[in-house]
Design a protein around this motif. Structure first.
Motif, PDB file in Angstrom:
ATOM      1  N   LYS B   7     -23.323  55.176  -7.609  1.00 28.64           N
ATOM      2  CA  LYS B   7     -22.532  54.925  -6.494  1.00 28.64           C
ATOM      3  C   LYS B   7     -23.664  54.631  -5.143  1.00 28.64           C
ATOM      4  CE  LYS B   7     -20.285  57.603  -3.377  1.00 28.64           C
ATOM      5  NZ  LYS B   7     -19.634  58.941  -3.087  1.00 28.64           N
ATOM      6  N   GLU B   8     -24.511  55.580  -5.101  1.00 28.89           N
ATOM      7  CA  GLU B   8     -25.345  55.277  -4.061  1.00 28.89           C
ATOM      8  C   GLU B   8     -25.869  53.803  -3.857  1.00 28.89           C
ATOM      9  OE1 GLU B   8     -29.517  57.592  -2.868  1.00 28.89           O
ATOM     10  OE2 GLU B   8     -28.265  58.782  -4.290  1.00 28.89           O
ATOM     11  N   ASP B   9     -26.604  53.728  -5.077  1.00 27.82           N
ATOM     12  CA  ASP B   9     -27.004  52.225  -5.130  1.00 27.82           C
ATOM     13  C   ASP B   9     -26.040  51.077  -4.525  1.00 27.82           C
ATOM     14  OD1 ASP B   9     -29.335  53.315  -6.262  1.00 27.82           O
ATOM     15  OD2 ASP B   9     -28.927  52.419  -8.264  1.00 27.82           O
ATOM     16  N   ILE B  10     -24.978  51.009  -4.973  1.00 27.32           N
ATOM     17  CA  ILE B  10     -23.883  50.060  -4.668  1.00 27.32           C
ATOM     18  C   ILE B  10     -23.417  50.027  -3.279  1.00 27.32           C
ATOM     19  CG2 ILE B  10     -21.728  51.000  -5.694  1.00 27.32           C
ATOM     20  CD1 ILE B  10     -21.218  47.816  -6.843  1.00 27.32           C
ATOM     21  N   VAL B  11     -23.245  51.332  -2.860  1.00 25.96           N
ATOM     22  CA  VAL B  11     -22.753  51.588  -1.492  1.00 25.96           C
ATOM     23  C   VAL B  11     -23.614  51.013  -0.714  1.00 25.96           C
ATOM     24  CG1 VAL B  11     -22.360  53.121   0.473  1.00 25.96           C
ATOM     25  CG2 VAL B  11     -21.277  53.671  -1.849  1.00 25.96           C
ATOM     26  N   GLN B  12     -25.111  51.479  -0.878  1.00 23.46           N
ATOM     27  CA  GLN B  12     -26.255  50.794   0.029  1.00 23.46           C
ATOM     28  C   GLN B  12     -26.261  49.240   0.006  1.00 23.46           C
ATOM     29  OE1 GLN B  12     -30.118  52.013  -1.182  1.00 23.46           O
ATOM     30  NE2 GLN B  12     -30.901  51.894   0.811  1.00 23.46           N
ATOM     31  N   ALA B  13     -26.024  48.602  -1.183  1.00 24.35           N
ATOM     32  CA  ALA B  13     -26.133  47.303  -1.502  1.00 24.35           C
ATOM     33  C   ALA B  13     -25.037  46.531  -0.622  1.00 24.35           C
ATOM     34  CB  ALA B  13     -25.989  46.969  -3.117  1.00 24.35           C
ATOM     35  N   ILE B  14     -23.932  47.345  -0.743  1.00 21.48           N
ATOM     36  CA  ILE B  14     -22.720  46.576  -0.037  1.00 21.48           C
ATOM     37  C   ILE B  14     -22.891  46.702   1.393  1.00 21.48           C
ATOM     38  CG2 ILE B  14     -20.179  47.117   0.535  1.00 21.48           C
ATOM     39  CD1 ILE B  14     -19.781  47.880  -2.484  1.00 21.48           C
ATOM     40  N   GLN B  15     -23.340  47.777   1.974  1.00 22.95           N
ATOM     41  CA  GLN B  15     -23.765  47.922   3.408  1.00 22.95           C
ATOM     42  C   GLN B  15     -24.598  46.708   3.717  1.00 22.95           C
ATOM     43  OE1 GLN B  15     -25.206  51.760   4.280  1.00 22.95           O
ATOM     44  NE2 GLN B  15     -25.385  51.255   6.327  1.00 22.95           N
ATOM     45  N   ILE B  16     -25.679  46.477   2.996  1.00 18.29           N
ATOM     46  CA  ILE B  16     -26.823  45.325   3.272  1.00 18.29           C
ATOM     47  C   ILE B  16     -26.049  43.990   3.503  1.00 18.29           C
ATOM     48  CG2 ILE B  16     -28.833  44.190   2.516  1.00 18.29           C
ATOM     49  CD1 ILE B  16     -29.743  46.938   1.713  1.00 18.29           C
ATOM     50  N   VAL B  17     -25.260  43.634   2.274  1.00 20.67           N
ATOM     51  CA  VAL B  17     -24.892  42.175   2.203  1.00 20.67           C
ATOM     52  C   VAL B  17     -23.436  42.272   3.034  1.00 20.67           C
ATOM     53  CG1 VAL B  17     -25.833  41.952  -0.096  1.00 20.67           C
ATOM     54  CG2 VAL B  17     -23.324  42.646   0.287  1.00 20.67           C
ATOM     55  N   MET B  18     -22.953  43.082   3.668  1.00 17.76           N
ATOM     56  CA  MET B  18     -22.007  43.032   4.583  1.00 17.76           C
ATOM     57  C   MET B  18     -22.404  42.428   5.797  1.00 17.76           C
ATOM     58  SD  MET B  18     -18.860  43.729   3.581  1.00 17.76           S
ATOM     59  CE  MET B  18     -17.808  44.134   5.181  1.00 17.76           C
ATOM     60  N   LYS B  19     -23.564  42.577   6.194  1.00 21.09           N
ATOM     61  CA  LYS B  19     -24.165  42.031   7.342  1.00 21.09           C
ATOM     62  C   LYS B  19     -23.894  40.556   7.412  1.00 21.09           C
ATOM     63  CE  LYS B  19     -27.662  45.949   7.811  1.00 21.09           C
ATOM     64  NZ  LYS B  19     -26.510  46.864   8.512  1.00 21.09           N
ATOM     65  N   ALA B  20     -23.879  39.991   6.375  1.00 23.60           N
ATOM     66  CA  ALA B  20     -23.729  38.501   6.441  1.00 23.60           C
ATOM     67  C   ALA B  20     -22.126  38.250   6.409  1.00 23.60           C
ATOM     68  CB  ALA B  20     -24.458  38.081   5.175  1.00 23.60           C
ATOM     69  N   VAL B  21     -21.425  39.031   6.386  1.00 23.84           N
ATOM     70  CA  VAL B  21     -19.855  38.794   6.117  1.00 23.84           C
ATOM     71  C   VAL B  21     -19.385  38.696   7.581  1.00 23.84           C
ATOM     72  CG1 VAL B  21     -17.455  39.666   5.481  1.00 23.84           C
ATOM     73  CG2 VAL B  21     -19.476  39.986   4.024  1.00 23.84           C
ATOM     74  N   SER B  22     -18.971  37.766   8.107  1.00 26.44           N
ATOM     75  CA  SER B  22     -18.318  37.372   9.542  1.00 26.44           C
ATOM     76  C   SER B  22     -17.016  38.344   9.639  1.00 26.44           C
ATOM     77  CB  SER B  22     -17.921  36.078   9.780  1.00 26.44           C
ATOM     78  OG  SER B  22     -17.386  35.819  10.886  1.00 26.44           O
ATOM     79  N   PRO B  23     -17.023  38.969  10.588  1.00 30.36           N
ATOM     80  CA  PRO B  23     -15.715  39.563  10.974  1.00 30.36           C
ATOM     81  C   PRO B  23     -14.571  38.681  11.342  1.00 30.36           C
ATOM     82  CG  PRO B  23     -17.072  40.001  13.171  1.00 30.36           C
ATOM     83  CD  PRO B  23     -18.039  39.235  11.960  1.00 30.36           C
ATOM     84  N   LYS B  24     -14.898  37.424  11.568  1.00 32.80           N
ATOM     85  CA  LYS B  24     -13.843  36.343  11.262  1.00 32.80           C
ATOM     86  C   LYS B  24     -14.177  35.397  10.369  1.00 32.80           C
ATOM     87  CE  LYS B  24     -12.298  37.311  16.042  1.00 32.80           C
ATOM     88  NZ  LYS B  24     -12.295  36.726  17.393  1.00 32.80           N
ATOM     89  N   PRO B  25     -14.013  35.438   9.064  1.00 33.56           N
ATOM     90  CA  PRO B  25     -14.548  34.609   8.299  1.00 33.56           C
ATOM     91  C   PRO B  25     -13.871  33.303   8.248  1.00 33.56           C
ATOM     92  CG  PRO B  25     -13.895  36.463   7.071  1.00 33.56           C
ATOM     93  CD  PRO B  25     -13.296  36.506   8.377  1.00 33.56           C
ATOM     94  N   GLN B  26     -14.726  32.165   7.983  1.00 32.10           N
ATOM     95  CA  GLN B  26     -14.384  30.740   8.143  1.00 32.10           C
ATOM     96  C   GLN B  26     -13.349  30.458   7.115  1.00 32.10           C
ATOM     97  OE1 GLN B  26     -17.033  27.539   8.488  1.00 32.10           O
ATOM     98  NE2 GLN B  26     -18.569  28.766   9.659  1.00 32.10           N
ATOM     99  N   THR B  27     -13.256  31.148   5.709  1.00 31.48           N
ATOM    100  CA  THR B  27     -12.296  30.827   4.748  1.00 31.48           C
ATOM    101  C   THR B  27     -12.216  32.125   4.220  1.00 31.48           C
ATOM    102  OG1 THR B  27     -14.022  30.561   3.258  1.00 31.48           O
ATOM    103  CG2 THR B  27     -13.143  28.646   4.204  1.00 31.48           C
ATOM    104  N   PRO B  28     -10.910  32.446   3.820  1.00 29.42           N
ATOM    105  CA  PRO B  28     -10.431  33.847   3.067  1.00 29.42           C
ATOM    106  C   PRO B  28     -11.828  34.149   2.012  1.00 29.42           C
ATOM    107  CG  PRO B  28      -8.784  32.529   2.945  1.00 29.42           C
ATOM    108  CD  PRO B  28      -9.854  31.755   3.437  1.00 29.42           C
ATOM    109  N   ILE B  29     -12.348  33.576   1.295  1.00 28.03           N
ATOM    110  CA  ILE B  29     -13.204  34.013   0.308  1.00 28.03           C
ATOM    111  C   ILE B  29     -14.728  34.426   0.827  1.00 28.03           C
ATOM    112  CG2 ILE B  29     -14.747  31.626  -0.078  1.00 28.03           C
ATOM    113  CD1 ILE B  29     -14.032  32.556  -3.333  1.00 28.03           C
TER     114      ILE B  29
END
Lengths: 368, 368
Positions: B7-29
């Motif tokens: 759990k610790e690994d995936i929580v940290q990984a999600i936190q890192i990649v989320m930095k590239a998720v825009s709060p207003k994504p151009q497309t839903p995906i």
């Protein structure tokens, strides 16, 4: 007007009286704090016409007088001043207050003290005393159940009931009811008052001292005041008839389920991540085989379910609730276990703990 | 697709990649996180088309496959799961992912992995290596000076300059300039790149490890990538010509003033409570008699002034600045003293410290 005081004292006093300053004051002067220096005391006052707070602190008064300290800027500056003492000097002609601490010197435009609506003390038809610990507990266990809808004022307040040897507080928003009582050492007269929850929530913050203290309460037909140490808070009472809460508490329950507080709190926290995406934040609890299954679904997002252990006395049952209504109550419970009592999926449920027999929480289920 | 991981690994990984998720994504995906399980590895990817982040973690893969985990709900749920390991199972037909941990079971509607714009690795025309500590320092000391105005892209990025034996970063919003350099142990080729400050700010957060690590940097004419441990970040570069920062740094100064960092920071913090109520947040500094007087005034609110000690080498002077422009820089300074260098009230000023000779900050004064 000229005085000096401890920075710590005035910062704390400002913080307390600011609770009566509305974020949207009705008139400009109500955005300020009234200050009066006299003898060896500084009195601070603030009011939003509904609630008034007076706080007294020690001060070295070189010239007595009064003024209204304007705006949040001055308050922020005082908090950050570098010294341990602060000197104030108010110039009536300029309407400027000069605030000095170490090598820091600020001046602020101030307002006329004569324009400020000073807070009249509640001349009590009756008064009584209560320990701050008991009062804090009464508020903490009930005020969260109040409604925030100003259209029905009765439900935005807590009932305070004083009887022969007991004090009781009750609050309801019509979907749930919380009742907490305590014993009183001596009879202090009968009372039934409805106190605005906004006042009680602020009062609760002021009662966070480690030292046990006595709170003096006075009330007139329309007003109530609380006095503890150097702080005096007064407020209007809410007029009207509080609903008969006795009728809402079921006399008996068909099923009594013992659950683990932390386990259920954790499960609801997680399942609520799904339920809160729905309109009514609905979670369903299914009790069978010494287990509770708690679940929620949103067709557009997904589902969540989780099992916890349960000691079930009575029939198996499935029942749905607003997740917040359950967790608001579980947050308060200090015992490792609590009892959820049920009378069928459409009847009110009760939450109690063995260690706090003077507390009961009644919550209406959701049809699902 | 079926795998389990810590759990610790995936929580940290999600936190890192989320930095590239825009709060207003151009497309839903683009609101989701792409996940691929293969071998004994789970790869997570996210992109907003400008920046892309890939993070690999260990996983027990029972059936390889890929999916796009949708929405922030799933991410919040994973973070709060009760167990230390998490099991994932993705059902292609239903497009549902089942997430299980202890007695918790969640399912979420997911998106087709084939629709996700996977991140291409930057095929470097050139690449070089740098220690994470040096890179973090370069970013920390410069990126705050970037502009946020997208209309002038050049100023929203930091210049990265690689020379024979040195690496240098510079940033300016035209009102101030920050330059920080460091030495390199070996020649790694010459480079001049403009990197978006948004990327650098996220990268800096990822570089907060206590263990010294090496960062691999690759660049093409339009792209740059940073790879450190299990994290890969790529971004477009900003096109254009960065202004010649050498011309902005005065060769000499008429007055050099040594000030105490914490003292001046504290004074500006307080005086800024006044100045920030003005349009340009202007504070004035008056240097004379081994003292600095810092003050600000707002006719509608009041005045603030405070004295600090100053060692003045050169002429007495009065000069005004935007308070934020000074404090942004003082926040970074670790030395107990700093030098403010001046060439008159209308010319650029410089801030340096003895302990960090590779850093210089140039700030334009305000006419007052």
């Amino acid at each position: 007007m000229k005085f000096s005081c401890q920075k710590e004292d005035i910062v704390q006093a400002i913080q307390i009286v600011m609770k009566a300053v509305s974020p949207k004051p009705q008139t400009p002067i109500l955005s300020g704090i009234y200050m009066k220096a006299e003898g060896n005391q500084l009195t601070l006052q603030a009011t939003d016409y509904e609630m008034g707070i007076i706080c007294n602190i020690e001060a070295q008064v070189a010239a007595p007088g009064e003024m209204v300290l304007a705006g949040r800027y001055a308050q922020e500056v005082i908090r950050r001043l570098p010294g341990t003492t602060v000197d104030f000097e108010y110039n009536n002609q300029e309407k400027m207050v000069y605030i000095t601490s170490n090598r820091s010197k600020f001046s602020f435009l101030s307002m006329e003290a004569t324009d400020y609506p000073t807070i009249a003390r509640v001349e009590g038809r009756s008064s009584f005393q209560i320990s701050d610990v008991i009062l804090r507990d009464l508020i903490q266990n009930t005020a969260f159940s109040c409604s925030h809808e100003e259209s029905r004022p009765i439900f935005t307040g807590c009932l305070l009931e004083l009887k022969e040897d007991s004090i009781l507080m009750a609050a309801t928003d019509t979907h749930r009811l919380a009742v907490k009582s305590d014993t009183l050492e001596e009879f202090q007269g009968e009372q039934k008052l409805i106190i605005p929850s906004k006042l009680l929530n602020e009062l609760q913050k002021i009662l966070q001292s480690d030292m046990p203290r006595t709170v003096n309460i006075s009330c007139s037909p329309t007003q109530i005041s609380f006095e503890v140490d150097n702080v005096y808070i007064s407020s209007r009472l809410i007029e009207g008839q509080f609903p008969d809460y006795h009728r809402v508490i079921p006399v008996e329950f068909k099923t009594a389920i013992t659950l683990k507080t932390d386990e259920i709190k954790g499960i609801i926290d997680r399942i609520a991540l799904i339920s809160r995406t729905n309109d009514y934040n609905v979670i369903t609890m299914e009790f069978a085989n010494s287990m509770v299954k708690i679940y929620s679904a949103n067709p557009e997002i997904g589902n969540g379910e989780e099992y916890g252990s349960a000691v079930i006395n009575g029939d198996d049952i499935r029942i749905s609730f607003n997740a917040d209504y359950i967790n608001d109550c579980l947050k308060l419970i200090k015992s490792p276990e609590f009892t959820l009592s049920l009378n069928g999926p459409l009847n009110s449920a009760g939450i109690r703990t063995e260690s706090e027999p003077n507390f009961v929480y009644i919550v209406t289920p959701v049809r699902s």
